[in-house]
Design a protein around this motif. Sequence first.
Motif, PDB file in Angstrom:
ATOM      1  N   LEU A  45       0.829  -1.205   0.000  1.00  0.00           N
ATOM      2  CA  LEU A  45       0.000   0.000   0.000  1.00  0.00           C
ATOM      3  C   LEU A  45       0.865   1.256   0.000  1.00  0.00           C
ATOM      4  O   LEU A  45       0.557   2.235  -0.672  1.00  0.00           O
ATOM      5  CB  LEU A  45      -0.951  -0.006   1.195  1.00  0.00           C
ATOM      6  N   ARG A  46       1.972   1.228   0.756  1.00  0.00           N
ATOM      7  CA  ARG A  46       2.893   2.351   0.760  1.00  0.00           C
ATOM      8  C   ARG A  46       3.497   2.568  -0.622  1.00  0.00           C
ATOM      9  O   ARG A  46       3.608   3.692  -1.105  1.00  0.00           O
ATOM     10  CB  ARG A  46       4.009   2.134   1.791  1.00  0.00           C
ATOM     11  N   HIS A  47       3.849   1.471  -1.291  1.00  0.00           N
ATOM     12  CA  HIS A  47       4.395   1.560  -2.647  1.00  0.00           C
ATOM     13  C   HIS A  47       3.388   2.222  -3.594  1.00  0.00           C
ATOM     14  O   HIS A  47       3.750   3.110  -4.373  1.00  0.00           O
ATOM     15  CB  HIS A  47       4.766   0.163  -3.148  1.00  0.00           C
ATOM     16  N   LEU A  48       2.141   1.808  -3.518  1.00  0.00           N
ATOM     17  CA  LEU A  48       1.103   2.415  -4.366  1.00  0.00           C
ATOM     18  C   LEU A  48       0.941   3.900  -4.040  1.00  0.00           C
ATOM     19  O   LEU A  48       0.824   4.735  -4.929  1.00  0.00           O
ATOM     20  CB  LEU A  48      -0.233   1.697  -4.188  1.00  0.00           C
ATOM     21  N   HIS A  49       0.921   4.209  -2.763  1.00  0.00           N
ATOM     22  CA  HIS A  49       0.735   5.595  -2.330  1.00  0.00           C
ATOM     23  C   HIS A  49       1.907   6.479  -2.752  1.00  0.00           C
ATOM     24  O   HIS A  49       1.729   7.631  -3.137  1.00  0.00           O
ATOM     25  CB  HIS A  49       0.550   5.642  -0.815  1.00  0.00           C
ATOM     26  N   ASP A  50       3.123   5.948  -2.689  1.00  0.00           N
ATOM     27  CA  ASP A  50       4.320   6.734  -3.012  1.00  0.00           C
ATOM     28  C   ASP A  50       4.611   6.821  -4.505  1.00  0.00           C
ATOM     29  O   ASP A  50       5.502   7.582  -4.896  1.00  0.00           O
ATOM     30  CB  ASP A  50       5.547   6.135  -2.311  1.00  0.00           C
ATOM     31  N   HIS A  51       3.898   6.051  -5.321  1.00  0.00           N
ATOM     32  CA  HIS A  51       4.138   6.120  -6.766  1.00  0.00           C
ATOM     33  C   HIS A  51       3.904   7.559  -7.225  1.00  0.00           C
ATOM     34  O   HIS A  51       2.930   8.194  -6.832  1.00  0.00           O
ATOM     35  CB  HIS A  51       3.202   5.158  -7.506  1.00  0.00           C
ATOM     36  N   PRO A  52       4.793   8.099  -8.057  1.00  0.00           N
ATOM     37  CA  PRO A  52       4.677   9.516  -8.433  1.00  0.00           C
ATOM     38  C   PRO A  52       3.397   9.874  -9.192  1.00  0.00           C
ATOM     39  O   PRO A  52       3.005  11.042  -9.207  1.00  0.00           O
ATOM     40  CB  PRO A  52       5.918   9.768  -9.298  1.00  0.00           C
ATOM     41  N   ASP A  53       2.733   8.898  -9.796  1.00  0.00           N
ATOM     42  CA  ASP A  53       1.539   9.208 -10.578  1.00  0.00           C
ATOM     43  C   ASP A  53       0.224   9.003  -9.837  1.00  0.00           C
ATOM     44  O   ASP A  53      -0.823   9.464 -10.303  1.00  0.00           O
ATOM     45  CB  ASP A  53       1.517   8.356 -11.855  1.00  0.00           C
ATOM     46  N   THR A  54       0.233   8.286  -8.718  1.00  0.00           N
ATOM     47  CA  THR A  54      -1.033   8.003  -8.035  1.00  0.00           C
ATOM     48  C   THR A  54      -1.466   9.204  -7.199  1.00  0.00           C
ATOM     49  O   THR A  54      -0.650  10.012  -6.758  1.00  0.00           O
ATOM     50  CB  THR A  54      -0.933   6.756  -7.136  1.00  0.00           C
ATOM     51  N   ARG A  55      -2.807   9.288  -7.005  1.00  0.00           N
ATOM     52  CA  ARG A  55      -3.397  10.422  -6.296  1.00  0.00           C
ATOM     53  C   ARG A  55      -4.439   9.909  -5.306  1.00  0.00           C
ATOM     54  O   ARG A  55      -5.622   9.902  -5.615  1.00  0.00           O
ATOM     55  CB  ARG A  55      -4.038  11.364  -7.301  1.00  0.00           C
ATOM     56  N   PHE A  56      -3.983   9.486  -4.151  1.00  0.00           N
ATOM     57  CA  PHE A  56      -4.947   9.079  -3.128  1.00  0.00           C
ATOM     58  C   PHE A  56      -4.352   9.269  -1.741  1.00  0.00           C
ATOM     59  O   PHE A  56      -3.145   9.205  -1.548  1.00  0.00           O
ATOM     60  CB  PHE A  56      -5.415   7.633  -3.334  1.00  0.00           C
ATOM     61  N   ALA A  57      -5.240   9.551  -0.818  1.00  0.00           N
ATOM     62  CA  ALA A  57      -4.857   9.635   0.589  1.00  0.00           C
ATOM     63  C   ALA A  57      -5.128   8.275   1.207  1.00  0.00           C
ATOM     64  O   ALA A  57      -6.057   7.567   0.806  1.00  0.00           O
ATOM     65  CB  ALA A  57      -5.676  10.709   1.293  1.00  0.00           C
ATOM     66  N   LEU A  58      -4.320   7.912   2.173  1.00  0.00           N
ATOM     67  CA  LEU A  58      -4.420   6.605   2.804  1.00  0.00           C
ATOM     68  C   LEU A  58      -4.690   6.805   4.286  1.00  0.00           C
ATOM     69  O   LEU A  58      -3.927   7.494   4.972  1.00  0.00           O
ATOM     70  CB  LEU A  58      -3.111   5.854   2.575  1.00  0.00           C
ATOM     71  N   LEU A  59      -5.778   6.218   4.761  1.00  0.00           N
ATOM     72  CA  LEU A  59      -6.172   6.342   6.162  1.00  0.00           C
ATOM     73  C   LEU A  59      -6.271   4.949   6.763  1.00  0.00           C
ATOM     74  O   LEU A  59      -7.048   4.119   6.296  1.00  0.00           O
ATOM     75  CB  LEU A  59      -7.518   7.059   6.274  1.00  0.00           C
ATOM     76  N   TYR A  60      -5.436   4.699   7.766  1.00  0.00           N
ATOM     77  CA  TYR A  60      -5.484   3.424   8.487  1.00  0.00           C
ATOM     78  C   TYR A  60      -6.344   3.611   9.728  1.00  0.00           C
ATOM     79  O   TYR A  60      -6.109   4.523  10.522  1.00  0.00           O
ATOM     80  CB  TYR A  60      -4.081   2.986   8.917  1.00  0.00           C
ATOM     81  N   VAL A  61      -7.326   2.743   9.886  1.00  0.00           N
ATOM     82  CA  VAL A  61      -8.231   2.774  11.025  1.00  0.00           C
ATOM     83  C   VAL A  61      -8.190   1.401  11.667  1.00  0.00           C
ATOM     84  O   VAL A  61      -8.188   0.391  10.955  1.00  0.00           O
ATOM     85  CB  VAL A  61      -9.680   3.095  10.573  1.00  0.00           C
ATOM     86  N   GLY A  62      -8.155   1.359  12.984  1.00  0.00           N
ATOM     87  CA  GLY A  62      -8.121   0.050  13.615  1.00  0.00           C
ATOM     88  C   GLY A  62      -8.403   0.101  15.094  1.00  0.00           C
ATOM     89  O   GLY A  62      -8.509   1.168  15.689  1.00  0.00           O
ATOM     90  N   GLY A  63      -8.503  -1.067  15.651  1.00  0.00           N
ATOM     91  CA  GLY A  63      -8.766  -1.210  17.067  1.00  0.00           C
ATOM     92  C   GLY A  63      -7.500  -1.497  17.836  1.00  0.00           C
ATOM     93  O   GLY A  63      -6.410  -1.064  17.466  1.00  0.00           O
ATOM     94  N   ASP A  64      -7.673  -2.263  18.886  1.00  0.00           N
ATOM     95  CA  ASP A  64      -6.580  -2.591  19.781  1.00  0.00           C
ATOM     96  C   ASP A  64      -5.411  -3.205  19.006  1.00  0.00           C
ATOM     97  O   ASP A  64      -5.576  -4.146  18.255  1.00  0.00           O
ATOM     98  CB  ASP A  64      -7.080  -3.573  20.847  1.00  0.00           C
ATOM     99  N   GLY A  65      -4.241  -2.630  19.167  1.00  0.00           N
ATOM    100  CA  GLY A  65      -3.038  -3.133  18.514  1.00  0.00           C
ATOM    101  C   GLY A  65      -2.711  -2.467  17.195  1.00  0.00           C
ATOM    102  O   GLY A  65      -1.655  -2.728  16.614  1.00  0.00           O
ATOM    103  N   CYS A  66      -3.567  -1.591  16.704  1.00  0.00           N
ATOM    104  CA  CYS A  66      -3.332  -0.960  15.397  1.00  0.00           C
ATOM    105  C   CYS A  66      -2.056  -0.127  15.405  1.00  0.00           C
ATOM    106  O   CYS A  66      -1.224  -0.252  14.506  1.00  0.00           O
ATOM    107  CB  CYS A  66      -4.527  -0.114  15.000  1.00  0.00           C
ATOM    108  N   TRP A  67      -1.894   0.734  16.399  1.00  0.00           N
ATOM    109  CA  TRP A  67      -0.705   1.584  16.440  1.00  0.00           C
ATOM    110  C   TRP A  67       0.556   0.747  16.549  1.00  0.00           C
ATOM    111  O   TRP A  67       1.574   1.059  15.922  1.00  0.00           O
ATOM    112  CB  TRP A  67      -0.791   2.586  17.587  1.00  0.00           C
ATOM    113  N   GLU A  68       0.512  -0.338  17.302  1.00  0.00           N
ATOM    114  CA  GLU A  68       1.686  -1.189  17.454  1.00  0.00           C
ATOM    115  C   GLU A  68       2.083  -1.808  16.119  1.00  0.00           C
ATOM    116  O   GLU A  68       3.266  -1.881  15.777  1.00  0.00           O
ATOM    117  CB  GLU A  68       1.424  -2.288  18.496  1.00  0.00           C
ATOM    118  N   VAL A  69       1.105  -2.239  15.339  1.00  0.00           N
ATOM    119  CA  VAL A  69       1.382  -2.827  14.018  1.00  0.00           C
ATOM    120  C   VAL A  69       1.973  -1.774  13.085  1.00  0.00           C
ATOM    121  O   VAL A  69       2.991  -2.009  12.425  1.00  0.00           O
ATOM    122  CB  VAL A  69       0.100  -3.444  13.406  1.00  0.00           C
ATOM    123  N   LEU A  70       1.362  -0.604  13.024  1.00  0.00           N
ATOM    124  CA  LEU A  70       1.836   0.439  12.106  1.00  0.00           C
ATOM    125  C   LEU A  70       3.186   1.000  12.525  1.00  0.00           C
ATOM    126  O   LEU A  70       4.036   1.282  11.680  1.00  0.00           O
ATOM    127  CB  LEU A  70       0.806   1.565  12.018  1.00  0.00           C
TER     128      LEU A  70
END
Length: 134
Positions: A83-108
């Motif tokens: 997902l980071r690769h897709l987001h960082d591609h110079p031609d793509t245009r999208f915002a990425l929002l990660y939403v999660g419950g318990d443990g989400c911040w630890e994973v990210l």
Amino acid sequence: MLEVLRAGPDREAGPGALTLTFTSKPTMRLVAQELLKALTGSAPRDRSRFYLIAALIDLLTGPPRLLVIDEAQRMNSDCLEQLRHLHDHPDTRFALLYVGGDGCWEVLSREPMLRSRVFRRLPFRPSTATTSPR
């Protein structure tokens, strides 16, 4: 604002929003396949991960979008990197929002490539207000 985002990807209504939720520890191919399916409305005919990524890059160069990954704590390192690769591609245009419950911040926060890209961490607490159903 969310209503405007969900209205669709046409220029007058604003960018489109897609929300995806994956099972625990999805594969990179599954993430690409489900994202492509969400963008096009139909299952891709080719299941090769490389075809899927190329098609996604092509589709994500269009109008701006918001991609919401719900239950992000289920994602593994390879899928987050994809997902980071897709987001960082110079031609793509999208915002990425990660939403999660318990443990989400630890994973990210374990992902070195995301550390400099996470704009803001917003923790939510359960509401204490009691409301009666209408």
